[in-house]
Design an enzyme around this catalytic site. Structure first.
Site, short mmCIF file in Angstrom:
data_model
loop_
_atom_site.label_atom_id
_atom_site.label_comp_id
_atom_site.label_asym_id
_atom_site.label_seq_id
_atom_site.Cartn_x
_atom_site.Cartn_y
_atom_site.Cartn_z
CB SER A 161 -0.94 -0.05 1.21
OG SER A 161 -1.99 0.85 1.07
NE ARG A 231 -8.45 1.71 10.85
CZ ARG A 231 -7.33 1.26 10.31
NH1 ARG A 231 -6.71 2.01 9.42
NH2 ARG A 231 -6.84 0.09 10.64
CG ASP A 327 -6.09 -3.69 -3.77
OD1 ASP A 327 -6.89 -2.78 -3.48
OD2 ASP A 327 -4.87 -3.62 -3.55
CG HIS A 360 -5.64 -2.46 -0.05
ND1 HIS A 360 -4.68 -2.30 -1.04
CD2 HIS A 360 -5.18 -1.79 1.04
CE1 HIS A 360 -3.69 -1.55 -0.56
NE2 HIS A 360 -3.96 -1.23 0.69
CG ASP A 361 -6.36 -4.43 5.00
OD1 ASP A 361 -5.57 -3.61 4.51
OD2 ASP A 361 -7.02 -4.21 6.04
#
Length: 388
Positions: A161, A231, A327, A360-361
């Site tokens: 990232s 967040r 992602d 993505h994570d």
């Protein structure tokens, strides 16, 4: 050399806080904004042993809200390091073979200079008087740390990232100092959609009445509600619809029917609330503003006449690009764009797109194909470079 400064009291006072270097007025950090930062501190943590000829150093670059505790417990949260699955003895980034350096970026809040730190000119926390920073500024500060450690060339620069952006910037800014680079789940520029998500988060922080124009330090407040909302919005982009559907679906949270109220009914709502509230316990709201802005400004092609390949022209660095098929923050196409540019620059590049529905994570998760790719690439480069 001194201990890093932490924003909040330590929950684990005996925990390993890592190291920090303070660069004085004679070593000012010159910034893309035209301003400079002096004195400034960069906090870091190391794992493994530097070999006799200093040829086995790997720099690990963290993502947006990460820190230097990549492979050891975070002294504030007590949780395992954010890449503890990847780094350690016998792991893909093998600390029996490599010397790993993990830094907290400039602008952060885990010991490196950032808006929560005290401005020596005023004796007060910087707040919004802290200068705007860029990914290139973060890398310049890391390079000064690497110089301080007496390391001329890095065996590899690796990150996911925002960390992947730093790896690309390292290869572009210091091509003779980077033997190999592994940008994972990233892009060579931040897209309009991603800038939009960041702006939503920043506006949530700044709309919180406890933000006080960024001067909340010393008032006994912090914009916790705004930062938690920021967040929550960002966390959605780190996942994927299949992952959310599999984990939560439309399941209700500890109830048999909807409440007809605005309190959380669904499990996914409770999950996001938890993510938001735990985040504010470990992160500074102003740092969130500065770091998201740094990522928004990242556009490696723009720094080279609009041609991404020019950023890598003549490079001898060996690259391995890794993306994840689900992602949608930095999709496979953005990672392929980097690989195409490297091909156009006649660089040595491998590209791997890992099939997964975890979003993505994925780069932070147990992904065996990613582990095999990282291990295989590093071992190949080590054999070529004669690193035992």
């Amino acid at each position: 050399m001194s201990d890093p400064v932490f924003l909040r009291p330590l929950a684990a006072p005996d925990a390993d806080k890592g190291q920090a270097v303070v660069f004085g007025p004679d070593q000012a950090l010159l910034l893309d904004s035209g301003r400079s930062l002096t004195p400034f501190t960069i906090a870091y943590k190391t794992y493994g042993t530097l070999n006799a000829n200093r040829s086995n150093a790997i720099l690990i670059c963290h993502a947006l809200t990460g820190d230097q505790f990549a492979a050891s417990p975070n002294p504030i949260t007590g949780k395992p390091g954010w890449w503890q699955t990847m780094i350690g003895p016998g792991k893909p980034i093998d600390t029996d073979r490599f010397f790993v350096i993990s830094t907290n970026v400039i602008g952060g809040c885990m010991g490196s200079s950032g808006p929560a730190e005290v401005n020596p000119e005023t004796g007060e926390p910087y707040g919004l008087s802290f200068p705007l920073i860029t990914i290139r500024d973060m890398v310049r500060a890391q390079a000064m740390l690497i110089d301080h450690l007496g390391i001329e060339r890095l065996f590899s620069v690796i990150g996911g990232s925002m960390g992947g952006m730093q790896a690309l910037q390292w290869a572009a800014s210091f091509p003779d100092r980077v033997i190999s680079a592994m940008p994972i789940a990233c892009a060579a520029r931040h897209s309009a959609q991603n800038i939009a998500f960041h702006e939503v988060g920043r506006q949530a922080v700044m709309a919180d009445p406890d933000w006080h124009g960024g001067a909340y330090y010393g008032r006994g407040t912090q914009p916790s509600k705004g930062l938690a909302v920021a967040r929550m919005a960002a966390h959605i982009t780190y996942l994927s619809e299949p992952a959310l559907q599999r984990k939560f679906g439309r399941n209700l949270q500890n109830k048999e029917s909807v409440s007809f109220l605005f309190t959380p009914d669904f499990q996914v709502e409770s999950y996001l609330h938890h993510q938001g509230m735990t985040f504010v316990d470990r992160f500074d709201a102003n740092s969130y503003l500065y770091i998201t802005r740094a990522v928004d400004y990242f556009d490696l092609a723009a720094d080279h006449g609009g041609v991404l390949a020019e950023a890598f022209r003549g490079t001898k660095t060996r690259f391995c690009i890794i993306s994840f098929s689900s992602d949608w923050l930095y999709p496979t196409a953005e990672n392929k764009r980097i690989a195409h540019a490297l091909n156009a620059a006649a660089a040595n590049v491998s590209f791997v797109d890992i099939r997964t529905d975890r979003g993505h994570d994925s780069f932070l998760l147990d992904e065996p194909e990613m582990f095999a790719t990282v291990r295989g690439f590093l071992n190949s480069v080590a054999t070529r470079e004669g690193v035992k």
